[in-house]
Design an enzyme around this catalytic site. Structure first.
Site, PDB file in Angstrom:
ATOM      1  N   HIS A 264      38.510  48.899  34.365  1.00 46.39           N
ATOM      2  CA  HIS A 264      39.462  48.015  35.049  1.00 46.39           C
ATOM      3  C   HIS A 264      40.711  48.818  35.389  1.00 46.39           C
ATOM      4  O   HIS A 264      40.717  49.635  36.291  1.00 46.39           O
ATOM      5  CB  HIS A 264      39.763  46.815  34.146  1.00 46.39           C
ATOM      6  CG  HIS A 264      40.538  45.718  34.800  1.00 46.39           C
ATOM      7  ND1 HIS A 264      40.796  45.666  36.148  1.00 46.39           N
ATOM      8  CD2 HIS A 264      41.117  44.603  34.274  1.00 46.39           C
ATOM      9  CE1 HIS A 264      41.483  44.577  36.429  1.00 46.39           C
ATOM     10  NE2 HIS A 264      41.700  43.917  35.308  1.00 46.39           N
ATOM     11  N   HIS A 305      33.783  50.351  45.039  1.00 48.71           N
ATOM     12  CA  HIS A 305      34.470  49.279  44.324  1.00 48.71           C
ATOM     13  C   HIS A 305      33.477  48.154  44.063  1.00 48.71           C
ATOM     14  O   HIS A 305      32.635  47.843  44.915  1.00 48.71           O
ATOM     15  CB  HIS A 305      35.656  48.754  45.143  1.00 48.71           C
ATOM     16  CG  HIS A 305      36.626  47.921  44.358  1.00 48.71           C
ATOM     17  ND1 HIS A 305      36.392  46.601  44.065  1.00 48.71           N
ATOM     18  CD2 HIS A 305      37.827  48.234  43.803  1.00 48.71           C
ATOM     19  CE1 HIS A 305      37.412  46.114  43.365  1.00 48.71           C
ATOM     20  NE2 HIS A 305      38.283  47.091  43.188  1.00 48.71           N
ATOM     21  N   ASP A 362      42.385  53.320  43.590  1.00 46.38           N
ATOM     22  CA  ASP A 362      42.613  54.063  42.351  1.00 46.38           C
ATOM     23  C   ASP A 362      42.630  55.567  42.597  1.00 46.38           C
ATOM     24  O   ASP A 362      43.383  56.302  41.958  1.00 46.38           O
ATOM     25  CB  ASP A 362      41.538  53.718  41.308  1.00 46.38           C
ATOM     26  CG  ASP A 362      41.567  52.253  40.918  1.00 46.38           C
ATOM     27  OD1 ASP A 362      42.642  51.766  40.545  1.00 46.38           O
ATOM     28  OD2 ASP A 362      40.522  51.593  41.003  1.00 46.38           O
TER      29      ASP A 362
END
Length: 426
Positions: A264, A305, A362
Site C-alpha cells: 500500500h 497498479h 509511486d
C-alpha cells in the site's frame, strides 16, 4: 439512486435483491437479505464489494479516471493547491476566495503541537522507523485534545479535522529531526503548507534556510495526488475503526498502520529499495528478464497498479513534476539515472506495453522525494501526511450519516464441533 432488482435462486427459494445505481460507475446489488436466507457472499479482499455509499472520490480503473468530488485529479494538480483540495474533499465544493483564505488561516493556526508531545518522541529509539513513531504520536493526540472527541458533535469533528491536517506536517518533520538528533523546527505561519513542511524538515536554528519554489511546488503536487483514493486498505481501515465510535485520532492512527504495508503506502519506498537491488544501469537487462520470468519472485516496483488497468492518471502529472525537479536541481545521482533508464526501457518494451505495466505515481514520487533529499524511510510518512485529509473526509462522511459497526463474516473451514479430551488421554 434508481432502484432495480436482481433475482437469486437458492434451491427452491428465489430472493429479490435491490440494485442501486450511483451517479457514475457500476451498479451495486444489495445482498443484505442473504443473511436471513442463511448464506453470505464470499469476496476475499472485498474486490467486488461496495462497503459504503460515498460522495467523495470516484475511480474508473479501466479508463484511468480519478475524480475528487467530480473534479479530475489532473485539473486539481494543475490548477489547485493542496489546501484548496483539502477544502474540496471536506466540504464537497471548491471554496470562494474568502472561504479559502479563512481555511488556510485556520490550518496555519493549528500547526503547533503541545510541548509535552515533543517529549513523547524521546520514548522511541533514534533508529526507529518513522512510521512506527507516527502511529504512536498521532494516536497520542487524543490525550491532548479532549475538547474535540465528541464524534456526534459536528463542530468537534471539524476541529479534529483542522488539527489533524495542520499538525501532520509538524509531526512528520519531527520524526525526521529526531532521527538525526537535530532540534525540532517550529512551524512558520508566513509559509504555505508545502513550504512550511520543507522548512521544518531541512532548516536548522543556526543558519538561514530558503525554500526552493520548485521543490515546494513539487511537494504540493505530491500532497494533492495522494490526498484520497477511494475505499483503499487504509481508508477502509479508518472507516472500520470509526464505525466502532473510536475517536478521530485513533482512527487516523489505524489508517497509518494500514498504510505502512509495502503493498500500500510503502510502494514508493519499495521503488528505491528495488533500485538499490539493481545497483547499476548495466544490470537493468538482467532484472528486466527476471521480472518477465513468472518463476522468479523479483518484481519491478512502481510499474502497473491494482486499480488502474490502463494508466495511473496521477503518473503523468508526477512525471512532469519529476522532470521539473531533476532539471532544477541538476542532480548527478547514479540511482536517479538508473530510475530514468528503467522508465525508458519499460515504456518501450513490448512486454510491459502489452501488459500495460506503465510507471505509476509511486515510481515518480519516490524519485522526486529522493531528489529533494528526503530519506527512503520517510516516504510513507509523507504519504500518510497527504492522505490524512482523505481519511478524515471519509470518517466525517460516515459519522455524519447513518452507519453501523463493521462486522464482516467468514467462510469457516476449521474443525467442526468436537469434545474436549483431558490432557492425560491425548
Amino acid at each position: 439512486m434508481t432502484e432495480k432488482s436482481a433475482q437469486l435462486t437458492l434451491g427452491q427459494k428465489t430472493l429479490d435483491l435491490p440494485i442501486y445505481s450511483g451517479t457514475i460507475g457500476p451498479d451495486v446489488i444489495d445482498v443484505g437479505k442473504l443473511t436471513s436466507a442463511g448464506v453470505f457472499t464470499y469476496d476475499p479482499g472485498f474486490v467486488s464489494t461496495a462497503s459504503c455509499e460515498s460522495k467523495i472520490t470516484y475511480i474508473d480503473g479501466d479508463a484511468g479516471i480519478l475524480l475528487h468530488r467530480g473534479y479530475p485529479i489532473e485539473q486539481l494538480a494543475e490548477r489547485s493547491d493542496y489546501l484548496e483540495t483539502c477544502f474540496l474533499l471536506l466540504y464537497g465544493e471548491l471554496p470562494n476566495p474568502a472561504e479559502k483564505a479563512k481555511f488556510e488561516s485556520t490550518i496555519r493556526n493549528h500547526t503547533m503541537v503541545h510541548e509535552q508531545l515533543r517529549t513523547f518522541y524521546q520514548g522511541f529509539r533514534r533508529d526507529a522507523h518513522p512510521m512506527a513513531i507516527m502511529c504512536g504520536v498521532v494516536g497520542a493526540l487524543s490525550a491532548f485534545y479532549h475538547d474535540s472527541l465528541e464524534i456526534s458533535d459536528e463542530r468537534h469533528r471539524e476541529v479534529a479535522a483542522f488539527r489533524l491536517i495542520a499538525k501532520m506536517p509538524t509531526l512528520a518533520a519531527m520524526c525526521y529531526k529526531y532521527s538525526l538528533g537535530q532540534p525540532f523546527m517550529f512551524p512558520r505561519n508566513d509559509l504555505n503548507y508545502a513550504e512550511n513542511f520543507l522548512h521544518m524538515m531541512f532548516a536548522v536554528p543556526c543558519a538561514e534556510y530558503k525554500v526552493n519554489p520548485v521543490l515546494a511546488k513539487a511537494m504540493d503536487k505530491i500532497f494533492i495526488l495522494h490526498a484520497d483514493h477511494e475505499q483503499n486498505a487504509s481508508t477502509s481501515t479508518v472507516r472500520l475503526a470509526g464505525s466502532s465510535g473510536a475517536n478521530p485520532f485513533a482512527c487516523i492512527a489505524a489508517g497509518i498502520a494500514a498504510l505502512w504495508g509495502p503493498a500500500h503506502g510503502g510502494a514508493n519506498e519499495a521503488v528505491l529499495n528495488m533500485l538499490d537491488e539493481i545497483g547499476d544501469i548495466a544490470n537493468i537487462e538482467k532484472f528486466i528478464a527476471r521480472a518477465k520470468d513468472k518463476n522468479d519472485n523479483f518484481k519491478l516496483m512502481g510499474f502497473g497498479h491494482r486499480v488502474y488497468k490502463n494508466f495511473d492518471p496521477r503518473a503523468k502529472v508526477m512525471k512532469e513534476t519529476c522532470d521539473e525537479v531533476l532539471g532544477a536541481l541538476g542532480i548527478n545521482d547514479p540511482k536517479l539515472e538508473l530510475a530514468m533508464r528503467l522508465e525508458e526501457i519499460a515504456r518501450s518494451d513490448p512486454y510491459f506495453i502489452e501488459k500495460k505495466l506503465y510507471p505509476n505515481v509511486d515510481f515518480y514520487s519516490g524519485i522526486i522525494l529522493k531528489a529533494i533529499g528526503i530519506p527512503t524511510s520517510m516516504f510513507t510518512v509523507i504519504f500518510a501526511l497527504a492522505r490524512t485529509v482523505g481519511w478524515v473526509a471519509h470518517w466525517h462522511e460516515m459519522i455524519s450519516g447513518s452507519y453501523r459497526i463493521g462486522r464482516p463474516r467468514q467462510l469457516y473451514t476449521g474443525s467442526p464441533q468436537r469434545d474436549f479430551v483431558p490432557i492425560g488421554k491425548r
